[in-house]
Write a protein that holds these residues in place. Sequence first.
Motif, PDB file in Angstrom:
ATOM      1  N   THR A 151       0.819  -1.227   0.000  1.00  0.00           N
ATOM      2  CA  THR A 151       0.000   0.000   0.000  1.00  0.00           C
ATOM      3  C   THR A 151       0.845   1.266   0.000  1.00  0.00           C
ATOM      4  OG1 THR A 151      -0.110   0.060   2.425  1.00  0.00           O
ATOM      5  CG2 THR A 151      -1.804  -1.211   1.261  1.00  0.00           C
ATOM      6  N   PHE A 152       2.168   1.109   0.230  1.00  0.00           N
ATOM      7  CA  PHE A 152       3.099   2.236   0.312  1.00  0.00           C
ATOM      8  C   PHE A 152       2.743   3.199   1.453  1.00  0.00           C
ATOM      9  CE2 PHE A 152       3.254   0.875  -4.118  1.00  0.00           C
ATOM     10  CZ  PHE A 152       4.615   0.645  -4.272  1.00  0.00           C
ATOM     11  N   GLU A 153       2.008   2.718   2.428  1.00  0.00           N
ATOM     12  CA  GLU A 153       1.677   3.535   3.587  1.00  0.00           C
ATOM     13  C   GLU A 153       2.855   3.580   4.546  1.00  0.00           C
ATOM     14  OE1 GLU A 153      -1.523   3.772   7.297  1.00  0.00           O
ATOM     15  OE2 GLU A 153      -1.667   2.177   5.797  1.00  0.00           O
ATOM     16  N   GLN A 154       3.211   4.786   4.999  1.00  0.00           N
ATOM     17  CA  GLN A 154       4.329   4.959   5.910  1.00  0.00           C
ATOM     18  C   GLN A 154       3.824   4.948   7.347  1.00  0.00           C
ATOM     19  OE1 GLN A 154       6.612   8.478   5.173  1.00  0.00           O
ATOM     20  NE2 GLN A 154       8.396   7.765   6.303  1.00  0.00           N
ATOM     21  N   THR A 155       4.408   4.102   8.170  1.00  0.00           N
ATOM     22  CA  THR A 155       4.010   3.969   9.571  1.00  0.00           C
ATOM     23  C   THR A 155       5.148   4.411  10.465  1.00  0.00           C
ATOM     24  OG1 THR A 155       2.605   2.074   8.987  1.00  0.00           O
ATOM     25  CG2 THR A 155       3.129   2.388  11.317  1.00  0.00           C
ATOM     26  N   PHE A 156       4.814   5.224  11.477  1.00  0.00           N
ATOM     27  CA  PHE A 156       5.828   5.752  12.387  1.00  0.00           C
ATOM     28  C   PHE A 156       5.695   5.083  13.752  1.00  0.00           C
ATOM     29  CE2 PHE A 156       5.195   9.127   9.293  1.00  0.00           C
ATOM     30  CZ  PHE A 156       6.497   9.494   8.990  1.00  0.00           C
ATOM     31  N   THR A 157       6.841   4.782  14.337  1.00  0.00           N
ATOM     32  CA  THR A 157       6.900   4.253  15.697  1.00  0.00           C
ATOM     33  C   THR A 157       7.934   5.049  16.483  1.00  0.00           C
ATOM     34  OG1 THR A 157       8.547   2.602  15.030  1.00  0.00           O
ATOM     35  CG2 THR A 157       6.214   1.922  15.024  1.00  0.00           C
ATOM     36  N   VAL A 158       7.782   5.049  17.808  1.00  0.00           N
ATOM     37  CA  VAL A 158       8.703   5.780  18.671  1.00  0.00           C
ATOM     38  C   VAL A 158      10.047   5.057  18.707  1.00  0.00           C
ATOM     39  CG1 VAL A 158       9.135   6.559  21.031  1.00  0.00           C
ATOM     40  CG2 VAL A 158       6.830   6.686  20.060  1.00  0.00           C
ATOM     41  N   ASP A 159      11.116   5.795  18.443  1.00  0.00           N
ATOM     42  CA  ASP A 159      12.478   5.259  18.482  1.00  0.00           C
ATOM     43  C   ASP A 159      13.185   5.841  19.707  1.00  0.00           C
ATOM     44  OD1 ASP A 159      15.020   4.341  18.113  1.00  0.00           O
ATOM     45  OD2 ASP A 159      15.210   5.024  16.034  1.00  0.00           O
ATOM     46  N   ARG A 160      13.315   5.037  20.761  1.00  0.00           N
ATOM     47  CA  ARG A 160      13.893   5.525  22.012  1.00  0.00           C
ATOM     48  C   ARG A 160      15.402   5.738  21.925  1.00  0.00           C
ATOM     49  NH1 ARG A 160      10.400   5.420  26.228  1.00  0.00           N
ATOM     50  NH2 ARG A 160       8.408   4.364  25.840  1.00  0.00           N
TER      51      ARG A 160
END
Length: 381
Positions: free
Chosen positions: A108-117
């Motif tokens: 889907t080429f959807e960009q997903t963000f997650t917290v990078d500690r």
Amino acid sequence: MAQQTEEISPELEQTPQEQEVVKSLRDHGALPQWRLMWRQFRRHRLALIGLIVLIPIYFIAIFAGFFAPSSADTAHTSLPYAPPQRVHIDSEHGMFVYGYSSTRNTETFEQTFTVDRSKIVDVGWFVHGDEYSILGPIKSDIHLIGPTTAGEPFFLVGADQSGRDLLSRLIHGARVSLSIGLVGVFASFLLGMLIGGISGYLGGTVDNIIQRIIEFIMSIPTLPLWMALSAALPGGWGPLTRYFAITVILSLIGWTGLARDVRGRFLSLREEDFVMAARLDGVGRTGIIFGHMVPSFASHIIASVSMAVPRMILGETSLSFLGLGLQPPAVSWGVLLEGAQNVRAVATAPWLLTPGLAVVVVVLAMNFVGDGLRDAADPYK
């Protein structure tokens, strides 16, 4: 009368200067109208709450460059639709936010963000960042809050489709959206007072002609009229020129209600004894209108104007939301809401609807203040 004055004066005695004013007026048995209006206004709890909300909002809008963490156009193109960051505080780093890690769905080429500690962005007060101007020629780069290293991503409310800080754009947009209401109401006030005053004071044929014009303007549906006037604006105009054009459009639409109100007041006042006395004393027509008639219902005009400001703000927001008002690179709450007209804004980036919440809060606060002014418009009642 003296007993009545003694009953209302103690709660007004807050400073020595006010005590002297009350004492000097006690002999005359009455307080000035502005004091009585303030007494009535401060009893309206919602109006006081609205005033407390509006004062800091307008202060922030005036000094938007200082309160915004960055400029309205600073973009991190690799972080579109980045979610809000949470501020953390500990003894090692002080105040900071965590950075992002992103993954992209290959289908889907959807960009997903997650917290990078592992990525820490230090945050501080009164930090250096993007340069801005203060009230014209004064330049500064000090921001109330922001990353200590200029250029680091800092999104307290999230980012938009271009990776720009939504909080900064919201603060910069407040300057346009809030000022266009005041400027538009001021222009409508002048038109309404002038045309309504002429209609009510002269009467007769002049009154009939003006009232038919007002009825024609009020009979035109508002939205099609906005669309027609906005479409007539040249596409090559810059943001500032377009801003003034939108103000003129809203003013041309918003003066009719006030004009009718002023006309009714003039019709009821022009036969009063104090107006007749002014005529017999040789006062000219202009002096009677602005020296005697207008001050007699000035409090009512203030209340009407205060209620018109939120309508102007909603008008600008609606035009910009429909793509008929201000356009990028100009920044207003309506322009920001226009950028949220997609499914993703509702499904995965709801923070893009924050300007809508700001509009609701400001309009409610202004309506509360307007209600309080309307209740206080007749303090002797």
